[in-house]
Motif scaffolding. Structure first.
Motif, PDB file in Angstrom:
ATOM      1  N   GLN A   1     -21.398   9.098  -3.492  1.00 39.44           N
ATOM      2  CA  GLN A   1     -20.029   9.634  -3.460  1.00 39.44           C
ATOM      3  C   GLN A   1     -19.148   8.770  -2.582  1.00 39.44           C
ATOM      4  O   GLN A   1     -19.571   8.293  -1.533  1.00 39.44           O
ATOM      5  N   VAL A   2     -17.945   8.565  -3.043  1.00 37.44           N
ATOM      6  CA  VAL A   2     -16.962   7.798  -2.283  1.00 37.44           C
ATOM      7  C   VAL A   2     -15.772   8.707  -2.009  1.00 37.44           C
ATOM      8  O   VAL A   2     -15.340   9.463  -2.887  1.00 37.44           O
ATOM      9  N   GLN A   3     -15.262   8.646  -0.806  1.00 37.25           N
ATOM     10  CA  GLN A   3     -14.078   9.424  -0.425  1.00 37.25           C
ATOM     11  C   GLN A   3     -13.043   8.528   0.218  1.00 37.25           C
ATOM     12  O   GLN A   3     -13.395   7.589   0.948  1.00 37.25           O
ATOM     13  N   LEU A   4     -11.780   8.834  -0.065  1.00 37.61           N
ATOM     14  CA  LEU A   4     -10.657   8.205   0.631  1.00 37.61           C
ATOM     15  C   LEU A   4      -9.941   9.308   1.396  1.00 37.61           C
ATOM     16  O   LEU A   4      -9.551  10.319   0.797  1.00 37.61           O
ATOM     17  N   VAL A   5      -9.750   9.116   2.689  1.00 35.09           N
ATOM     18  CA  VAL A   5      -9.108  10.136   3.513  1.00 35.09           C
ATOM     19  C   VAL A   5      -7.897   9.527   4.209  1.00 35.09           C
ATOM     20  O   VAL A   5      -8.037   8.559   4.975  1.00 35.09           O
ATOM     21  N   GLU A   6      -6.725  10.092   3.894  1.00 33.58           N
ATOM     22  CA  GLU A   6      -5.483   9.595   4.485  1.00 33.58           C
ATOM     23  C   GLU A   6      -5.136  10.368   5.751  1.00 33.58           C
ATOM     24  O   GLU A   6      -5.529  11.530   5.914  1.00 33.58           O
ATOM     25  N   SER A   7      -4.369   9.719   6.611  1.00 30.52           N
ATOM     26  CA  SER A   7      -3.835  10.390   7.802  1.00 30.52           C
ATOM     27  C   SER A   7      -2.551   9.690   8.217  1.00 30.52           C
ATOM     28  O   SER A   7      -2.280   8.566   7.769  1.00 30.52           O
ATOM     29  N   GLY A   8      -1.761  10.370   9.038  1.00 34.32           N
ATOM     30  CA  GLY A   8      -0.588   9.734   9.618  1.00 34.32           C
ATOM     31  C   GLY A   8       0.755  10.188   9.073  1.00 34.32           C
ATOM     32  O   GLY A   8       1.793   9.741   9.550  1.00 34.32           O
ATOM     33  N   GLY A   9       0.749  11.058   8.086  1.00 30.33           N
ATOM     34  CA  GLY A   9       2.026  11.539   7.573  1.00 30.33           C
ATOM     35  C   GLY A   9       2.693  12.492   8.547  1.00 30.33           C
ATOM     36  O   GLY A   9       2.142  12.841   9.587  1.00 30.33           O
ATOM     37  N   GLY A  10       3.920  12.905   8.203  1.00 28.71           N
ATOM     38  CA  GLY A  10       4.629  13.845   9.047  1.00 28.71           C
ATOM     39  C   GLY A  10       6.115  13.808   8.814  1.00 28.71           C
ATOM     40  O   GLY A  10       6.590  13.245   7.821  1.00 28.71           O
ATOM     41  N   LEU A  11       6.838  14.417   9.738  1.00 30.99           N
ATOM     42  CA  LEU A  11       8.293  14.485   9.683  1.00 30.99           C
ATOM     43  C   LEU A  11       8.874  13.468  10.657  1.00 30.99           C
ATOM     44  O   LEU A  11       8.457  13.408  11.824  1.00 30.99           O
ATOM     45  N   VAL A  12       9.828  12.693  10.188  1.00 30.10           N
ATOM     46  CA  VAL A  12      10.447  11.677  11.031  1.00 30.10           C
ATOM     47  C   VAL A  12      11.933  11.603  10.698  1.00 30.10           C
ATOM     48  O   VAL A  12      12.330  11.884   9.554  1.00 30.10           O
ATOM     49  N   GLN A  13      12.736  11.232  11.665  1.00 33.36           N
ATOM     50  CA  GLN A  13      14.175  11.093  11.436  1.00 33.36           C
ATOM     51  C   GLN A  13      14.468   9.771  10.731  1.00 33.36           C
ATOM     52  O   GLN A  13      13.693   8.814  10.847  1.00 33.36           O
ATOM     53  N   PRO A  14      15.575   9.706  10.019  1.00 36.00           N
ATOM     54  CA  PRO A  14      15.974   8.433   9.401  1.00 36.00           C
ATOM     55  C   PRO A  14      16.033   7.315  10.443  1.00 36.00           C
ATOM     56  O   PRO A  14      16.511   7.523  11.562  1.00 36.00           O
ATOM     57  N   GLY A  15      15.508   6.156  10.054  1.00 36.88           N
ATOM     58  CA  GLY A  15      15.432   5.031  10.970  1.00 36.88           C
ATOM     59  C   GLY A  15      14.149   4.981  11.771  1.00 36.88           C
ATOM     60  O   GLY A  15      13.873   3.977  12.441  1.00 36.88           O
ATOM     61  N   GLY A  16      13.363   6.030  11.697  1.00 40.36           N
ATOM     62  CA  GLY A  16      12.119   6.095  12.441  1.00 40.36           C
ATOM     63  C   GLY A  16      10.968   5.382  11.754  1.00 40.36           C
ATOM     64  O   GLY A  16      11.147   4.756  10.698  1.00 40.36           O
ATOM     65  N   SER A  17       9.782   5.511  12.361  1.00 37.14           N
ATOM     66  CA  SER A  17       8.600   4.822  11.855  1.00 37.14           C
ATOM     67  C   SER A  17       7.417   5.780  11.769  1.00 37.14           C
ATOM     68  O   SER A  17       7.329   6.751  12.521  1.00 37.14           O
ATOM     69  N   LEU A  18       6.544   5.470  10.837  1.00 35.49           N
ATOM     70  CA  LEU A  18       5.260   6.148  10.713  1.00 35.49           C
ATOM     71  C   LEU A  18       4.220   5.116  10.298  1.00 35.49           C
ATOM     72  O   LEU A  18       4.550   4.117   9.656  1.00 35.49           O
ATOM     73  N   ARG A  19       2.971   5.407  10.652  1.00 30.75           N
ATOM     74  CA  ARG A  19       1.880   4.553  10.213  1.00 30.75           C
ATOM     75  C   ARG A  19       0.839   5.413   9.509  1.00 30.75           C
ATOM     76  O   ARG A  19       0.279   6.321  10.112  1.00 30.75           O
ATOM     77  N   LEU A  20       0.600   5.087   8.244  1.00 34.70           N
ATOM     78  CA  LEU A  20      -0.409   5.785   7.469  1.00 34.70           C
ATOM     79  C   LEU A  20      -1.720   5.008   7.518  1.00 34.70           C
ATOM     80  O   LEU A  20      -1.720   3.775   7.535  1.00 34.70           O
ATOM     81  N   SER A  21      -2.809   5.749   7.519  1.00 34.88           N
ATOM     82  CA  SER A  21      -4.134   5.149   7.464  1.00 34.88           C
ATOM     83  C   SER A  21      -4.923   5.788   6.335  1.00 34.88           C
ATOM     84  O   SER A  21      -4.727   6.965   6.014  1.00 34.88           O
ATOM     85  N   CYS A  22      -5.821   5.017   5.764  1.00 33.37           N
ATOM     86  CA  CYS A  22      -6.704   5.535   4.713  1.00 33.37           C
ATOM     87  C   CYS A  22      -8.065   4.886   4.891  1.00 33.37           C
ATOM     88  O   CYS A  22      -8.188   3.662   4.796  1.00 33.37           O
ATOM     89  N   ALA A  23      -9.066   5.716   5.138  1.00 27.84           N
ATOM     90  CA  ALA A  23     -10.422   5.220   5.337  1.00 27.84           C
ATOM     91  C   ALA A  23     -11.287   5.591   4.153  1.00 27.84           C
ATOM     92  O   ALA A  23     -11.317   6.752   3.726  1.00 27.84           O
ATOM     93  N   ALA A  24     -12.007   4.600   3.648  1.00 23.52           N
ATOM     94  CA  ALA A  24     -12.943   4.816   2.554  1.00 23.52           C
ATOM     95  C   ALA A  24     -14.347   4.960   3.118  1.00 23.52           C
ATOM     96  O   ALA A  24     -14.738   4.224   4.032  1.00 23.52           O
ATOM     97  N   SER A  25     -15.091   5.911   2.582  1.00 30.44           N
ATOM     98  CA  SER A  25     -16.451   6.123   3.050  1.00 30.44           C
ATOM     99  C   SER A  25     -17.349   6.473   1.874  1.00 30.44           C
ATOM    100  O   SER A  25     -16.879   6.885   0.818  1.00 30.44           O
TER     101      SER A  25
END
Length: 120
Positions: free
Chosen positions: A1-25
């Motif tokens: 079995q293979v899984q992809l799990v994302e993290s790092g989303g959320g609420l941010v104001q315009p002009g802001g930054s976010l970093r998404l991650s996705c780990a495969a296992s």
């Protein structure tokens, strides 16, 4: 079995930054291309950015210069650094990867998605 799990989303104001991650296992032999797609309400899912096993990248025009995709092959992880976020970037972001499993099958896998909301 293979899984992809994302993290790092959320609420941010315009002009802001976010970093998404996705780990495969799981039972992984090789990971070819990895990418991020997004789907906004009432719209089709679109490719945002993609990175191949040799590090070549491509982006949808609307995020060029603002988003950066990268991968850590040792960790089977792909990242999406999102800067100068705009309200139109609001969507569910999905990780995607073309993987060769331990049984030598090649197929595309998807994560469950992470919500990104850009709003003041």
């Amino acid at each position: 079995q293979v899984q992809l799990v994302e993290s790092g989303g959320g609420l941010v104001q315009p002009g802001g930054s976010l970093r998404l991650s996705c780990a495969a296992s799981g039972s992984i032999l090789s990971i070819y291309a990895m990418g991020w797609y997004r789907q906004a309400p009432g719209k089709q899912r679109e490719l945002v950015a993609r990175v191949t096993s040799d590090g070549s990248t491509n982006y949808v025009d609307s995020v060029k210069g603002r988003f950066t995709i990268s991968r850590d092959n040792a960790k089977n992880t792909v990242y999406l650094q999102m800067d100068s976020l705009k309200p139109e970037d609001t969507a569910v972001y999905y990780c995607n990867a073309l993987i060769q499993t331990a049984t030598f099958l090649e197929r595309t896998y998807w994560g469950r998605g992470t919500q990104v909301t850009v709003s003041s």
